[in-house]
Design a protein around this motif. Structure first.
Motif, PDB file in Angstrom:
ATOM      1  N   ALA A   5      -1.557  51.231  20.117  1.00 30.74           N
ATOM      2  CA  ALA A   5      -2.917  51.282  19.547  1.00 30.74           C
ATOM      3  C   ALA A   5      -3.896  51.510  20.703  1.00 30.74           C
ATOM      4  CB  ALA A   5      -3.214  50.021  18.758  1.00 30.74           C
ATOM      5  N   GLN A   6      -4.914  50.646  20.830  1.00 34.83           N
ATOM      6  CA  GLN A   6      -5.839  50.761  21.964  1.00 34.83           C
ATOM      7  C   GLN A   6      -5.564  49.699  23.022  1.00 34.83           C
ATOM      8  OE1 GLN A   6      -9.957  51.048  20.789  1.00 34.83           O
ATOM      9  NE2 GLN A   6      -9.596  52.840  19.515  1.00 34.83           N
ATOM     10  N   GLY A   7      -4.346  49.223  23.040  1.00 38.11           N
ATOM     11  CA  GLY A   7      -3.939  48.248  24.046  1.00 38.11           C
ATOM     12  C   GLY A   7      -3.328  47.012  23.413  1.00 38.11           C
ATOM     13  N   MET A   8      -2.201  46.572  23.962  1.00 36.24           N
ATOM     14  CA  MET A   8      -1.535  45.351  23.500  1.00 36.24           C
ATOM     15  C   MET A   8      -1.233  44.459  24.694  1.00 36.24           C
ATOM     16  SD  MET A   8       2.275  44.825  21.798  1.00 36.24           S
ATOM     17  CE  MET A   8       1.844  45.192  20.102  1.00 36.24           C
ATOM     18  N   VAL A   9      -1.472  43.144  24.526  1.00 35.44           N
ATOM     19  CA  VAL A   9      -1.063  42.148  25.510  1.00 35.44           C
ATOM     20  C   VAL A   9      -0.004  41.265  24.873  1.00 35.44           C
ATOM     21  CG1 VAL A   9      -1.759  40.150  26.878  1.00 35.44           C
ATOM     22  CG2 VAL A   9      -3.260  42.145  26.748  1.00 35.44           C
ATOM     23  N   ILE A  10       1.155  41.157  25.529  1.00 37.29           N
ATOM     24  CA  ILE A  10       2.222  40.262  25.095  1.00 37.29           C
ATOM     25  C   ILE A  10       2.165  39.023  25.985  1.00 37.29           C
ATOM     26  CG2 ILE A  10       4.689  39.984  24.727  1.00 37.29           C
ATOM     27  CD1 ILE A  10       4.891  43.051  24.618  1.00 37.29           C
ATOM     28  N   THR A  11       1.997  37.869  25.373  1.00 39.07           N
ATOM     29  CA  THR A  11       1.881  36.600  26.089  1.00 39.07           C
ATOM     30  C   THR A  11       3.077  35.729  25.753  1.00 39.07           C
ATOM     31  OG1 THR A  11      -0.538  36.709  26.000  1.00 39.07           O
ATOM     32  CG2 THR A  11       0.447  34.554  26.435  1.00 39.07           C
ATOM     33  N   ALA A  12       3.733  35.188  26.779  1.00 38.37           N
ATOM     34  CA  ALA A  12       4.899  34.335  26.571  1.00 38.37           C
ATOM     35  C   ALA A  12       4.775  33.086  27.428  1.00 38.37           C
ATOM     36  CB  ALA A  12       6.182  35.094  26.927  1.00 38.37           C
ATOM     37  N   GLY A  13       4.919  31.913  26.788  1.00 32.62           N
ATOM     38  CA  GLY A  13       4.831  30.650  27.504  1.00 32.62           C
ATOM     39  C   GLY A  13       4.060  29.629  26.696  1.00 32.62           C
ATOM     40  N   ARG A  14       3.420  28.720  27.383  1.00 29.04           N
ATOM     41  CA  ARG A  14       2.586  27.700  26.745  1.00 29.04           C
ATOM     42  C   ARG A  14       1.127  28.126  26.846  1.00 29.04           C
ATOM     43  NH1 ARG A  14       1.670  21.333  28.562  1.00 29.04           N
ATOM     44  NH2 ARG A  14       0.430  20.733  26.732  1.00 29.04           N
ATOM     45  N   TYR A  15       0.477  28.239  25.694  1.00 31.56           N
ATOM     46  CA  TYR A  15      -0.902  28.724  25.644  1.00 31.56           C
ATOM     47  C   TYR A  15      -1.715  27.866  24.686  1.00 31.56           C
ATOM     48  CZ  TYR A  15       1.221  31.057  21.581  1.00 31.56           C
ATOM     49  OH  TYR A  15       1.909  31.315  20.432  1.00 31.56           O
ATOM     50  N   LEU A  16      -3.048  27.974  24.779  1.00 29.82           N
ATOM     51  CA  LEU A  16      -3.927  27.208  23.903  1.00 29.82           C
ATOM     52  C   LEU A  16      -3.786  27.684  22.468  1.00 29.82           C
ATOM     53  CD1 LEU A  16      -7.259  27.077  25.974  1.00 29.82           C
ATOM     54  CD2 LEU A  16      -5.330  25.485  26.017  1.00 29.82           C
ATOM     55  N   SER A  17      -3.891  26.757  21.510  1.00 31.15           N
ATOM     56  CA  SER A  17      -3.912  27.153  20.107  1.00 31.15           C
ATOM     57  C   SER A  17      -5.073  28.111  19.882  1.00 31.15           C
ATOM     58  CB  SER A  17      -4.035  25.937  19.198  1.00 31.15           C
ATOM     59  OG  SER A  17      -5.232  25.237  19.440  1.00 31.15           O
ATOM     60  N   LEU A  18      -4.900  29.055  18.986  1.00 29.04           N
ATOM     61  CA  LEU A  18      -5.773  30.232  18.961  1.00 29.04           C
ATOM     62  C   LEU A  18      -7.177  30.024  18.391  1.00 29.04           C
ATOM     63  CD1 LEU A  18      -3.236  33.006  17.888  1.00 29.04           C
ATOM     64  CD2 LEU A  18      -3.804  32.176  20.162  1.00 29.04           C
ATOM     65  N   PRO A  19      -7.356  29.361  17.237  1.00 27.42           N
ATOM     66  CA  PRO A  19      -8.588  29.663  16.498  1.00 27.42           C
ATOM     67  C   PRO A  19      -9.837  28.865  16.815  1.00 27.42           C
ATOM     68  CG  PRO A  19      -7.106  28.342  15.151  1.00 27.42           C
ATOM     69  CD  PRO A  19      -6.409  28.574  16.446  1.00 27.42           C
ATOM     70  N   ASP A  20      -9.794  27.772  17.556  1.00 29.26           N
ATOM     71  CA  ASP A  20     -10.930  26.856  17.602  1.00 29.26           C
ATOM     72  C   ASP A  20     -12.133  27.391  18.373  1.00 29.26           C
ATOM     73  OD1 ASP A  20      -9.861  24.715  16.099  1.00 29.26           O
ATOM     74  OD2 ASP A  20      -8.633  24.137  17.808  1.00 29.26           O
ATOM     75  N   ILE A  21     -13.332  26.988  17.921  1.00 30.43           N
ATOM     76  CA  ILE A  21     -14.564  27.223  18.673  1.00 30.43           C
ATOM     77  C   ILE A  21     -14.483  26.469  19.997  1.00 30.43           C
ATOM     78  CG2 ILE A  21     -17.064  26.827  18.726  1.00 30.43           C
ATOM     79  CD1 ILE A  21     -16.990  27.005  15.628  1.00 30.43           C
ATOM     80  N   GLU A  22     -13.931  25.278  19.953  1.00 28.49           N
ATOM     81  CA  GLU A  22     -13.866  24.402  21.122  1.00 28.49           C
ATOM     82  C   GLU A  22     -12.573  24.637  21.898  1.00 28.49           C
ATOM     83  OE1 GLU A  22     -14.867  20.348  19.711  1.00 28.49           O
ATOM     84  OE2 GLU A  22     -15.585  21.381  17.916  1.00 28.49           O
ATOM     85  N   ALA A  23     -12.545  24.106  23.111  1.00 34.58           N
ATOM     86  CA  ALA A  23     -11.379  24.291  23.972  1.00 34.58           C
ATOM     87  C   ALA A  23     -11.100  23.013  24.740  1.00 34.58           C
ATOM     88  CB  ALA A  23     -11.605  25.443  24.943  1.00 34.58           C
ATOM     89  N   GLN A  24      -9.896  22.922  25.309  1.00 37.96           N
ATOM     90  CA  GLN A  24      -9.496  21.733  26.061  1.00 37.96           C
ATOM     91  C   GLN A  24     -10.254  21.594  27.369  1.00 37.96           C
ATOM     92  OE1 GLN A  24      -7.671  23.743  24.390  1.00 37.96           O
ATOM     93  NE2 GLN A  24      -5.867  22.800  23.493  1.00 37.96           N
ATOM     94  N   PHE A  25     -10.781  22.688  27.884  1.00 36.23           N
ATOM     95  CA  PHE A  25     -11.372  22.692  29.220  1.00 36.23           C
ATOM     96  C   PHE A  25     -12.886  22.477  29.143  1.00 36.23           C
ATOM     97  CE2 PHE A  25      -7.737  25.795  29.568  1.00 36.23           C
ATOM     98  CZ  PHE A  25      -6.867  24.862  30.116  1.00 36.23           C
ATOM     99  N   SER A  26     -13.374  21.544  29.931  1.00 34.33           N
ATOM    100  CA  SER A  26     -14.786  21.165  29.864  1.00 34.33           C
ATOM    101  C   SER A  26     -15.751  22.343  29.957  1.00 34.33           C
ATOM    102  CB  SER A  26     -15.101  20.147  30.966  1.00 34.33           C
ATOM    103  OG  SER A  26     -14.313  18.992  30.810  1.00 34.33           O
ATOM    104  N   PRO A  27     -15.593  23.281  30.915  1.00 39.46           N
ATOM    105  CA  PRO A  27     -16.589  24.352  31.034  1.00 39.46           C
ATOM    106  C   PRO A  27     -16.593  25.325  29.862  1.00 39.46           C
ATOM    107  CG  PRO A  27     -15.301  24.124  33.055  1.00 39.46           C
ATOM    108  CD  PRO A  27     -14.599  23.341  32.006  1.00 39.46           C
ATOM    109  N   ASN A  28     -15.563  25.302  29.017  1.00 40.05           N
ATOM    110  CA  ASN A  28     -15.452  26.262  27.918  1.00 40.05           C
ATOM    111  C   ASN A  28     -16.123  25.789  26.635  1.00 40.05           C
ATOM    112  OD1 ASN A  28     -13.593  27.025  29.903  1.00 40.05           O
ATOM    113  ND2 ASN A  28     -12.310  28.097  28.442  1.00 40.05           N
ATOM    114  N   ASN A  29     -16.836  24.660  26.697  1.00 38.85           N
ATOM    115  CA  ASN A  29     -17.405  24.059  25.494  1.00 38.85           C
ATOM    116  C   ASN A  29     -18.925  24.043  25.525  1.00 38.85           C
ATOM    117  OD1 ASN A  29     -15.026  22.895  23.869  1.00 38.85           O
ATOM    118  ND2 ASN A  29     -14.577  22.232  25.948  1.00 38.85           N
ATOM    119  N   TYR A  30     -19.500  24.138  24.332  1.00 34.43           N
ATOM    120  CA  TYR A  30     -20.950  24.066  24.196  1.00 34.43           C
ATOM    121  C   TYR A  30     -21.465  22.637  24.368  1.00 34.43           C
ATOM    122  CZ  TYR A  30     -20.860  28.811  22.261  1.00 34.43           C
ATOM    123  OH  TYR A  30     -20.693  30.165  22.081  1.00 34.43           O
TER     124      TYR A  30
END
Length: 504
Positions: free
Chosen positions: A245-270
């Motif tokens: 398509a216009q680019g695909m990234v395949i990610t394998a390993g342990r990653y953050l759950s996808l959908p939340d507005i919020e994140a585990q990391f302090s700087p990533n939150n409002y």
């Protein structure tokens, strides 16, 4: 023990005045006395790229240089697609939400070069990192809170222990971000994060250093486990293929759950604290996910993982499907992100969630935008949970004394939630966020209390410099059907909080 108790207080108190000191130094540097334009070696400021200076001197110089005003005429990095909808800072991100990747496909690496990388640039390691586009940075994040509760703030997170200074997280990151702007060759990347602090209570995955949490009972603490712990919480590799398509990234390993507005990391939150909706849903997955840009408006994500918050080698892991799609309007003013975060047919084990999420974002102007997230989550047959850490009955249920509720009913044990963020940029260094939330833990499977909740939060992020954030916050929340606060003693809670994030 005394050192551990004093460390968060010392860090927070040190960070609060550091910005004024850096700013004052920056002012003196930018407006020199005409009589002393030619500085003597004793008074001259070392530059972060002065390889004749020591590492600590270069590190201090990097902080001092970051406090200088940014060049407004600096060219913007090349990107493929729409412009960034927001400014960051003051917002935590300049892009519409998309989980599972460091940046949406076609967006350049927007990470700042933080002081550690600048100070390392003169070394063999630093030059090797630059040559290979490898980054190394992190942050330190203490906080303090005042609460109407005395034993626990839960389900407020992460500041669960009331009326104290806490060392929330120290994070170390090393990563290589694949170049997804170009379309002429395959590229690769990796991402590793190690987190230490109180926040490990929430991020820990079963089977990954989880003994420190699950095998250390703490009856006199709000949460079981060692008070401070370590979690190597992100570890994945990326492969970018530009011709799918216009680019695909395949990610394998342990990653953050996808959908939340919020994140585990302090700087990533409002905001400093998290919504109840976020507190009790999935945190990380371990598996393989593809992120495919169909065009500049549509992105598709498909994957499989071993169940929420369970390592694939742990007996509680269950093969789960994952599918999300993100749409952005041509005006760049609206975003929709429906997501099946996890789905399988198995009964409850450790945190075997079935989760269905919809996020809508709307930009009123470049300075004001709104994000709304709603979900339905459930587990199957909580009373048959195979993991010994799982409860078979809620702590509190209407009609029963505290701790005397019957076992969960077999079948689906659901919860529903909706949260709205209104985010306002006051100026390039200040933003305000207002969060309102309603949550219905229908049987008490998620929070331990079968009740409806609402929470209302207002907070501010002030960027003292690009390396230091200060975030004050005020929050009021209520449980309507059972006194779920302070361990089942109160039906409401009021908290005032303050934290600092020092990037390095």
């Amino acid at each position: 023990m005394l050192f551990k108790k004093m460390l968060p207080s010392a860090l927070l108190m040190t960070m609060l005045p550091i910005g004024q000191s850096i700013a004052a130094t920056a002012t003196s540097v930018s407006t020199p006395d005409p009589q002393s334009v030619i500085a003597t070696p004793a008074t001259a400021h070392v530059a972060s790229n002065d390889c004749s200076a020591g590492f600590l001197s270069r590190l201090a110089a990097a902080y001092r240089e970051d406090a200088q005003p940014a060049d407004p005429n600096a060219p913007a990095p090349k990107r493929r697609g729409m412009d960034s909808p927001f400014s960051s800072p003051p917002f935590p991100s300049a892009e519409w939400q998309l989980g599972g990747v460091d940046f949406p496909i076609g967006v350049p690496n927007e990470n700042s070069q933080y002081p550690l990388e600048k100070a390392l640039a003169c070394t063999v390691v630093g030059r090797w990192m630059q040559d290979n586009r490898i980054e190394m940075y992190g942050w330190i994040n203490p906080s303090m809170n005042l609460s109407s509760s005395s034993f626990t703030n839960y389900p407020l997170s992460y500041a669960t222990r009331p009326n104290r200074v806490e060392f929330d997280q120290a994070l170390f990151r090393i990563q290589r971000v694949p170049d997804t702007v170009q379309t002429d060759h395959i590229d690769w990347g990796f991402h590793f994060d190690d987190l230490y602090g109180y926040d490990y209570h929430y991020t820990t995955m079963k089977g990954v250093t989880s003994d420190q949490l699950l095998n250390h009972p703490a009856p006199n603490q709000p949460l079981n486990g060692k008070i401070y712990g370590n979690d190597p919480m992100i570890a994945y590799v990326d492969l970018y293929i530009p011709w799918v398509a216009q680019g695909m990234v395949i990610t394998a390993g342990r990653y953050l759950s996808l959908p939340d507005i919020e994140a585990q990391f302090s700087p990533n939150n409002y905001l400093l604290t998290h919504s109840i909706l976020y507190t009790v849903d999935a945190y990380t997955n371990m598996g393989v996910i593809t992120t495919t840009r169909l065009n500049e408006q549509w992105t598709l994500q498909l994957g499989v993982h071993g169940g929420d918050d369970s390592a694939i080698w742990d007996k509680t892991s269950r093969l789960s499907a994952q599918a999300c799609v993100r749409w952005v309007s041509k005006s760049n003013n609206d975003m929709l992100y429906p997501c099946v975060e996890s789905y399988n047919h198995s009964s409850q084990t450790y945190n075997n969630l079935q989760e269905f999420v919809l996020t809508w974002g709307h930009r009123f102007s470049p300075n004001v935008h709104m994000l709304t997230e709603a979900y339905r989550i459930y587990v199957r047959n909580q009373s048959l949970a195979t993991d010994p850490s799982q409860s078979h009955a809620p702590v509190g249920e209407p009609g029963y004394p505290l701790g005397q509720a019957p076992d969960f009913r077999l079948g689906n044990n659901p919860a529903y939630g909706i949260v709205n963020y209104l985010n306002i940029e006051l100026n390039p260094t200040n933003m305000v966020s207002i969060r309102n939330e309603f949550y219905n833990d229908q049987q008490g499977q998620r929070t331990g209390f079968a009740t409806r909740y609402s929470s209302h939060t207002i907070g501010m992020t002030h960027w003292v410099t690009p390396d230091l954030e200060i975030r004050p916050e005020f929050r009021y929340e209520r449980a309507y059907d059972f006194p779920a606060y302070d361990g089942g003693k109160k039906n409401y809670q009021v908290t005032a909080l303050l934290d600092a994030i020092l990037h390095y």
